[in-house]
Design an enzyme around this catalytic site. Structure first.
Site, short mmCIF file in Angstrom:
data_model
loop_
_atom_site.label_atom_id
_atom_site.label_comp_id
_atom_site.label_asym_id
_atom_site.label_seq_id
_atom_site.Cartn_x
_atom_site.Cartn_y
_atom_site.Cartn_z
N GLY A 96 0.82 -1.22 0.00
CA GLY A 96 0.00 0.00 0.00
C GLY A 96 0.85 1.26 0.00
O GLY A 96 2.06 1.21 0.15
N ARG A 99 3.63 6.24 1.92
CA ARG A 99 4.04 7.64 2.01
C ARG A 99 3.48 8.48 0.87
O ARG A 99 3.94 9.59 0.62
CB ARG A 99 5.55 7.75 2.02
CG ARG A 99 6.18 7.10 0.80
CD ARG A 99 7.58 7.55 0.71
NE ARG A 99 8.30 6.79 -0.29
CZ ARG A 99 9.50 7.13 -0.72
NH1 ARG A 99 10.06 8.21 -0.24
NH2 ARG A 99 10.10 6.41 -1.61
N GLY A 132 6.77 7.94 6.28
CA GLY A 132 5.81 8.56 5.37
C GLY A 132 6.39 9.73 4.59
O GLY A 132 5.67 10.44 3.88
N ARG A 182 2.89 14.13 -8.21
CA ARG A 182 3.00 13.48 -9.51
C ARG A 182 1.62 13.17 -10.09
O ARG A 182 0.62 13.10 -9.40
CB ARG A 182 3.87 12.24 -9.44
CG ARG A 182 3.25 11.05 -8.79
CD ARG A 182 4.19 9.84 -8.92
NE ARG A 182 3.68 8.72 -8.15
CZ ARG A 182 4.38 7.63 -7.87
NH1 ARG A 182 5.63 7.52 -8.27
NH2 ARG A 182 3.84 6.65 -7.18
N ASP A 258 4.60 -4.26 -7.53
CA ASP A 258 3.91 -3.06 -7.04
C ASP A 258 4.41 -1.80 -7.75
O ASP A 258 3.85 -0.72 -7.55
CB ASP A 258 4.08 -2.91 -5.52
CG ASP A 258 5.52 -3.00 -5.08
OD1 ASP A 258 6.16 -4.03 -5.37
OD2 ASP A 258 6.02 -2.05 -4.47
N ASN A 259 5.46 -1.95 -8.57
CA ASN A 259 5.97 -0.79 -9.30
C ASN A 259 5.72 -0.91 -10.79
O ASN A 259 6.41 -0.31 -11.60
CB ASN A 259 7.48 -0.63 -9.03
CG ASN A 259 7.77 -0.23 -7.59
OD1 ASN A 259 6.91 0.34 -6.91
ND2 ASN A 259 8.96 -0.52 -7.12
N ASP A 268 7.16 4.87 -10.41
CA ASP A 268 8.02 4.65 -9.24
C ASP A 268 9.50 4.66 -9.59
O ASP A 268 10.18 3.65 -9.57
CB ASP A 268 7.62 3.36 -8.49
CG ASP A 268 6.43 3.63 -7.56
OD1 ASP A 268 5.86 4.74 -7.63
OD2 ASP A 268 6.08 2.75 -6.77
P1 AMP Z 1 9.04 1.68 -3.13
O1 AMP Z 1 10.28 0.86 -2.97
O2 AMP Z 1 9.28 3.17 -3.01
O3 AMP Z 1 8.25 1.33 -4.33
O4 AMP Z 1 8.15 1.35 -1.84
C1 AMP Z 1 7.80 0.07 -1.45
C2 AMP Z 1 6.82 0.15 -0.30
O5 AMP Z 1 7.40 0.78 0.84
C3 AMP Z 1 5.54 0.91 -0.60
O6 AMP Z 1 4.50 0.29 0.08
C4 AMP Z 1 5.86 2.28 -0.03
O7 AMP Z 1 4.69 3.00 0.29
C5 AMP Z 1 6.62 1.92 1.22
N1 AMP Z 1 7.53 3.01 1.65
C6 AMP Z 1 8.65 3.40 1.04
N2 AMP Z 1 9.22 4.42 1.71
C7 AMP Z 1 8.44 4.69 2.78
C8 AMP Z 1 8.49 5.65 3.85
N3 AMP Z 1 9.48 6.53 3.96
N4 AMP Z 1 7.49 5.61 4.75
C9 AMP Z 1 6.51 4.72 4.66
N5 AMP Z 1 6.40 3.81 3.68
C10 AMP Z 1 7.35 3.78 2.74
MG MG Z 2 6.60 1.61 -5.21
#
Ligand code: AMP
Ligand code: MG
Length: 500
Positions: A96, A99, A132, A182, A258-259, A268
């Site tokens: 989910g 952030r 977040g 974005r 998820d990306n 992403d």
């Molecule tokens: P990402 O690697 O950026 O695609 O993120 C993978 C997952 O980690 C997603 O569910 C993001 O919402 C969560 N996430 C990444 N960075 C943060 C953060 N700083 N705080 C909370 N959730 C995060």
């Molecule tokens: Mg992501």
């Protein structure tokens, strides 16, 4: 001011129409952004704002408050989307938006529905242990690279604005915090389907599939089996997208399910980067230790991810599971062929062929093998080949891309022999090649320099300059010729970080 007048005063820059917020409540969590201390507008993408039909004057005045999340505009219904995902092959049933907060959707000037999302806008029910927030560096990287991709003509989410929060974020060190606004056709991912499927929520999968068809693939409503057709269409867009990535040397870096966006947009932008010298096994991401998401692995990983989408869609494709599997397998197999066809067609364009012959694949492969063996810069070599197509005098420049000129000269002889059977005037061919072989990509060392100046010194001039150059990647721009150059040995950036 009287209250009647107050009412008439347009107090929001947006006309929201939030279709995702009308979906079943377990698809998301309603969540307002968390206030920040001292928002400061780094950049507003005025052209994109215009395209979205937003009120640019209001955004110039109030962009800091709006894009930091401090002021939620009228009509927004902020929410965090629920999704699952395979991260480096491991299934996580609930990720989910930890952030990111979707403010809402607007209908743009051409009638297309677009999401407006704030990334780094504070914690949500999906934050797990995360804060977040986003740091300035990754926000600028996403801003630069997503706009560069879009200017290259490659489907990608767009950068609407970036804001400094006036707060620090704790990573390995304390870094300036930022929020990135974005825009996407939607933020629905392969992982969004996986989230519903993993809980056995077949009705939910159907509701989401119907929403996606309505939103991204309306023509498929008339198909004999709209869900099978949806699966085919998503696979087709990904095949086309990943072929485009390879043709500009783009490495996404974290192709987790998820990306991967269902709309077919690149989404992403984490540790993503463009390759300089050609090497199919190039990896930049610090967390990709086994090269799962290396440059040349991307088409295969795309197929693996799409197989996961197929699994989530099986109950919709056919109530008989065996029949559903058979049909989904045929689609995923066709993806491989579609990818290859898109890729080869694109590569023909890159070497200046308007016609197709059997030996073209070998000709392209010979050039790539040579580039790899001879340390040629991917972007420069193709750009110089484009010049050579229109001007024999340009041979020396092309050949200088290779350590041993003789091997390049040998390849050129085969190329010219093939061009003799391809009916295009030299000037016409060179122009066509320059429309697909960019002069300017978001070179990693330039991106890092721009980020460093902003983070260390609060100097955004390199960021601005880079954005300006990359907005016209296929034009010569002699004043910015240095931006075409590969990094000097001491400028090379070998690793990029996710920034989470
Ligand atoms: P990402 O690697 O950026 O695609 O993120 C993978 C997952 O980690 C997603 O569910 C993001 O919402 C969560 N996430 C990444 N960075 C943060 C953060 N700083 N705080 C909370 N959730 C995060
Ligand atoms: Mg992501």
């Amino acid at each position: 001011m009287s209250s009647a007048l107050q009412k008439n005063r347009p107090d929001t820059a947006f006309s929201f129409d939030n279709s995702y917020a009308r979906l079943p409540p377990h698809f998301f969590a309603r969540q307002a952004p968390t206030q920040v201390a001292e928002p400061w507008l780094i950049k507003l993408n005025e052209m994109l704002a215009e395209e979205l039909g937003l009120d640019v004057e209001i955004l110039k005045r109030e962009g800091a408050a709006i894009f930091s999340g401090n002021r939620v505009p009228d009509g927004a219904e902020p929410l965090a989307m629920a999704y699952a995902g395979h991260q480096f092959g491991q299934f996580v049933p609930l990720l989910g938006d930890g952030r990111a907060i979707l403010l809402g959707e607007v209908i743009d000037r051409s009638g297309k529905r677009r999401d407006i999302q704030l990334k780094g806008a504070g914690q949500t029910p999906f934050s797990r242990r995360g804060d977040g927030r986003a740091a300035l560096g990754p926000v600028l990287r996403e801003y630069i690279v997503s706009e560069a991709m879009s200017a290259l003509g490659i489907p990608a989410t767009r950068a609407l604005a970036a804001v400094l929060t006036g707060e620090g974020v704790r990573r390995e060190e304390i870094l300036p915090g930022a929020v990135f606004a974005r825009v996407a056709a939607s933020h629905i991912r392969v992982g969004t389907f996986q989230y519903l499927a993993a809980t056995g929520d077949e009705d939910g999968v159907k509701v989401l599939a119907d929403h996606v068809i309505e939103r991204h693939y309306p023509a498929l409503k008339a198909a004999e089996n709209p869900y099978l057709a949806l699966y085919e269409a998503v696979c087709d867009r990904q095949a086309a997208l990943i072929a485009r990535w390879l043709q500009v040397g783009f490495i996404h870096g974290v192709m987790n399910t998820d990306n991967m966006a269902i709309s077919g947009e690149t989404i992403d932008f984490g540790p993503c980067a463009f390759m300089d010298s050609y090497d199919p096994m190039t990896v930049f991401s610090s967390i990709d230790q086994h090269g799962r998401y290396a440059y040349a692995n991307q088409p295969g990983i795309g197929q693996w991810n799409l197989a996961r989408l197929g699994e989530a869609l099986l109950p919709l494709i056919d109530p008989d599971r065996d029949k559903a599997i058979e049909q989904a397998n045929a689609v995923i197999k066709a993806y491989g062929e579609r990818f290859h066809a898109f890729w080869l067609q694109g590569m023909r364009g890159k070497i200046g062929l308007a016609s197709a012959e059997d030996g073209d694949l070998e000709l392209v492969q010979a050039l790539l093998a040579l580039m790899q063996a001879q340390g040629a810069d991917f972007t420069l070599a193709f750009r110089r080949l484009s010049a050579l197509a229109g001007d024999p005098e340009a041979e020396a420049a092309f050949v200088s891309s290779f350590r041993e000129p003789a091997a390049a000269v040998e390849w050129l002889a085969q190329w010219r022999e093939r061009l003799a059977r391809d009916a295009q005037a030299p000037g016409e061919r060179a122009a066509a090649m320059k429309r697909v072989n960019p002069a300017f990509i978001a070179r990693n060392h330039r991106v890092e320099q721009a980020i460093e100046a902003a983070v260390e010194d609060g100097d955004f001039s390199l960021f601005e300059a880079l954005l300006a150059v990359l907005s016209k990647p296929y034009e010569e721009q002699p004043a910015f010729a240095a931006y075409m150059d590969p990094p000097k040995p001491e400028e090379r950036v070998l690793q990029t970080f996710c920034g989470t």
